[in-house]
Write an enzyme that holds these catalytic residues in place. Sequence first.
Site, PDB file in Angstrom:
ATOM      1  N   CYS A 194      -3.815  29.473 -27.639  1.00  0.00           N
ATOM      2  CA  CYS A 194      -4.129  30.613 -28.504  1.00  0.00           C
ATOM      3  C   CYS A 194      -5.103  31.607 -27.872  1.00  0.00           C
ATOM      4  CB  CYS A 194      -4.694  30.112 -29.827  1.00  0.00           C
ATOM      5  SG  CYS A 194      -3.666  28.849 -30.587  1.00  0.00           S
ATOM      6  N   HIS A 196     -11.682  35.453 -34.022  1.00  0.00           N
ATOM      7  CA  HIS A 196     -10.452  34.667 -33.956  1.00  0.00           C
ATOM      8  C   HIS A 196      -9.959  34.374 -35.374  1.00  0.00           C
ATOM      9  CE1 HIS A 196      -7.552  32.255 -31.810  1.00  0.00           C
ATOM     10  NE2 HIS A 196      -7.894  31.156 -32.453  1.00  0.00           N
ATOM     11  N   GLU A 215     -17.085  29.706 -35.523  1.00  0.00           N
ATOM     12  CA  GLU A 215     -17.310  31.121 -35.192  1.00  0.00           C
ATOM     13  C   GLU A 215     -18.624  31.632 -35.763  1.00  0.00           C
ATOM     14  OE1 GLU A 215     -14.353  34.173 -34.546  1.00  0.00           O
ATOM     15  OE2 GLU A 215     -12.980  32.908 -35.690  1.00  0.00           O
ATOM     16  N   LYS A 226      -5.965  38.108 -38.689  1.00  0.00           N
ATOM     17  CA  LYS A 226      -4.906  37.111 -38.865  1.00  0.00           C
ATOM     18  C   LYS A 226      -4.417  37.047 -40.303  1.00  0.00           C
ATOM     19  CE  LYS A 226      -5.685  34.182 -34.838  1.00  0.00           C
ATOM     20  NZ  LYS A 226      -6.732  34.946 -34.171  1.00  0.00           N
ATOM     21  N   HIS A 286      -1.238  33.797 -37.280  1.00  0.00           N
ATOM     22  CA  HIS A 286      -1.696  33.384 -35.957  1.00  0.00           C
ATOM     23  C   HIS A 286      -0.506  33.455 -35.011  1.00  0.00           C
ATOM     24  CE1 HIS A 286      -3.698  31.658 -32.698  1.00  0.00           C
ATOM     25  NE2 HIS A 286      -4.396  30.707 -33.307  1.00  0.00           N
ATOM     26  N   PHE A 337      -6.578  25.327 -28.670  1.00  0.00           N
ATOM     27  CA  PHE A 337      -6.409  23.914 -28.366  1.00  0.00           C
ATOM     28  C   PHE A 337      -6.729  23.705 -26.890  1.00  0.00           C
ATOM     29  CE2 PHE A 337      -3.040  22.324 -31.674  1.00  0.00           C
ATOM     30  CZ  PHE A 337      -3.899  22.664 -32.696  1.00  0.00           C
TER      31      PHE A 337
END
Length: 766
Positions: A149, A281, A292, A313, A318, A376
Amino acid sequence: MALRPVVVTGLGIICAAGRNPVEFWTRLTTARGGLAPIEDEAFAVFTARHAGQVPDEWIDAQLPAGEQAGDRTARLALVAARQAVEQAGVEQAGPARAAPASDRFGIILGKCQATPGPAGRYQPMHHTADVVAERLGLRGPRILVSTACAAGGNAVGLARDKILTGEADAVLAGGVDPLLFGTYAGFAGLQALSTGPCRPYSRSDGLNLGEGAAFLLLEPLDLALARGVTPLAEVAGYGLSADAYHATAPDPTGRGGASAVRRALAEAGLTPGDVHYVSGHGTGTPANDAMEAKVMRLVFGERAARVPTSSIKSFVGHTLGAAGAVEAVAGVLALRHGVAPPTIGFDDGAQADLDYVPNQARAMPIDTVVSNNYAFGGNNVSLVLARPRDPVPYEPAPRRQAVISGLGPVTGAGTGIAETAAAIAAGRRAAGQAPSLEGRTFAPRSLWRHMNRLSRLAIAASRLAWEDAELKLPRKALDDVALVFATGAGSAESTGGFDDSIALNPNKPAVLSFSNVVLNATGGAVCQTLGLRGPTTTLCNGAASASIALDCALEMIDAGKAEVVLVVAADETPARPATGGASAPFEDDGPVPYGAEAVEPVEPVTGSGAVAFVVESADHCAARGGRPYARVAGTRHAAGEGAEPVARSLALPGAAPGLVVGAATGLPRDGEEAAAVLARMPGALLTASAALIGDCQAATGAMNIALAALAVRDGLAPALTGLTAPLAGDRGSYVTRPELAGPMAGALALTAAHDSVRGAVLLEAV
């Protein structure tokens, strides 16, 4: 003196919130999201069915007729790429607006998911970049980055590096991913999906997946102005880091994310006080949103509550490998218009101590934007986007000498450089033979027993290279050691296991396998095991991945981002079992690189393996008393199809090498490589690692580099003992005995992702 400013001159985007930048920005600033129930009936098996989908007509209406029949991933990418190229005006003719030369116009693409081909088999990860480059005539640097991502933002940063090094005059940088059933099932299995539109930073009950593509066209400010175009923003800096914490969960302390922001600001010559807006994000999962908030407090301190930060998002979902690029486009538009996009769906009753720009766009002065992404595998990336400066005097990017100081091969031929050298000296071959790690553990047992085969191979190779380099660094220094992971296809074991579980029951996926399907998972496992938290990325360009990874390592050293970089390449394929230990001879003759005997086979002898090597600045190695194998004298890559890129990749300056370790795998196409090498370097001896280990994709490219280093320092190279009728030249042009005349003054290692990228690495004696 400053570095050459790199600016954005074109934007392209297609996602659930718009089919182009104008429509996208209109919907962001009017708070109209694009999340909706999934229309495909196949997804009805899931409880959570909201996502960001792109209508087919949005795609097809923007493509020429010949491009509408391609796979969905390529079609999405082509739409966004064409938009960015058109806005930048690089296709317009005339002296004042001349387009960059095709061999200096590159593409760096971020992807998280492999794309299924027409027959159901996965295409090479780099296939989409190849399609876009072919359609647009791009023959410059071509890289596929797969940091899950974080890939889209990572691609923008790497593109900036390619311009600063002078390798390119323009680079399309971005990301793409479609909405795939298997990936959706994986996130559902992790219970990470929201049953309705996601609500980042307030009711963080899960994320929505999305699809799309976005590109930014980057070029140097001076060339953009010479073409008469208006720069939209400057890519002032970027930072990478590794969490070294967990396969899927972010480090809850936020230190990895904060490190990426600090590195990006330092590269831009800015401080946290210079930042006006943060594009977050903001997935909407509790773990991400809490992390975050920690990053904001760590970076901005008491000012954190006054720095607007939002997530888009909740507009688009996403988009995985595209997310960083989609959000970078939003960041550029925020700069251009002086408006911070909102976090829609924000619960007004939420107790928030940070400014999340809730529900309505906000007009405000914006000169600097930080765009953050997390992934990830523990990959973090931060981009610093700023209003374009006036032209300034600049210096070329610095070039520092770098050396290879440690080798760690783990293949059927041996575990470690000592076993491998013994196999070469004895003339043993192990093409297609599986590496053996029997009785050896290279990580804490609590981690080791849960790892897949590819992670075990990569960790073993990394530790062996580290030991071979005799590196003894304090724990604090590991925070600045970089890792570049190279792979052609990632873990076949995890991908196969996950796909099988989806076929059996999509509501009960193998979640452990899913966490290892992302290609950067193996690099993350290496970082976690060795405690490395420096800049980290994963590159996926087939068998050329290792030389491209070395390029990236050199750029990190040149830029002062790291003094030590661990480059690890690993791939696996189903292989025949070892019959007598790691050094046992293979039961048949194996491949014959460069031989006329190669006319019959249609497939190479495939194998599994991992090869790591330590790259250090020469100053760092000398200061600690290291004994390097070789100095990296130069690298070169050429993109395209057929024989022509082979010749271009060989055009390295400097003295002719005495040895060439080629990319041949025992197929008829070996002849074009041999002919090109012998024509340009008639005095060099030619060999190939495939005779020793088979075709291990990225690991074979890394093995070629390792063997070239071994030849330079120790005068040893694998002999092509089965070669009787060369496809080019005579037997005197090939290595026929492992002991060379002595240590080589120079050796060249070749890599090849056929019909995509050819690479060459020149090593010289220290």
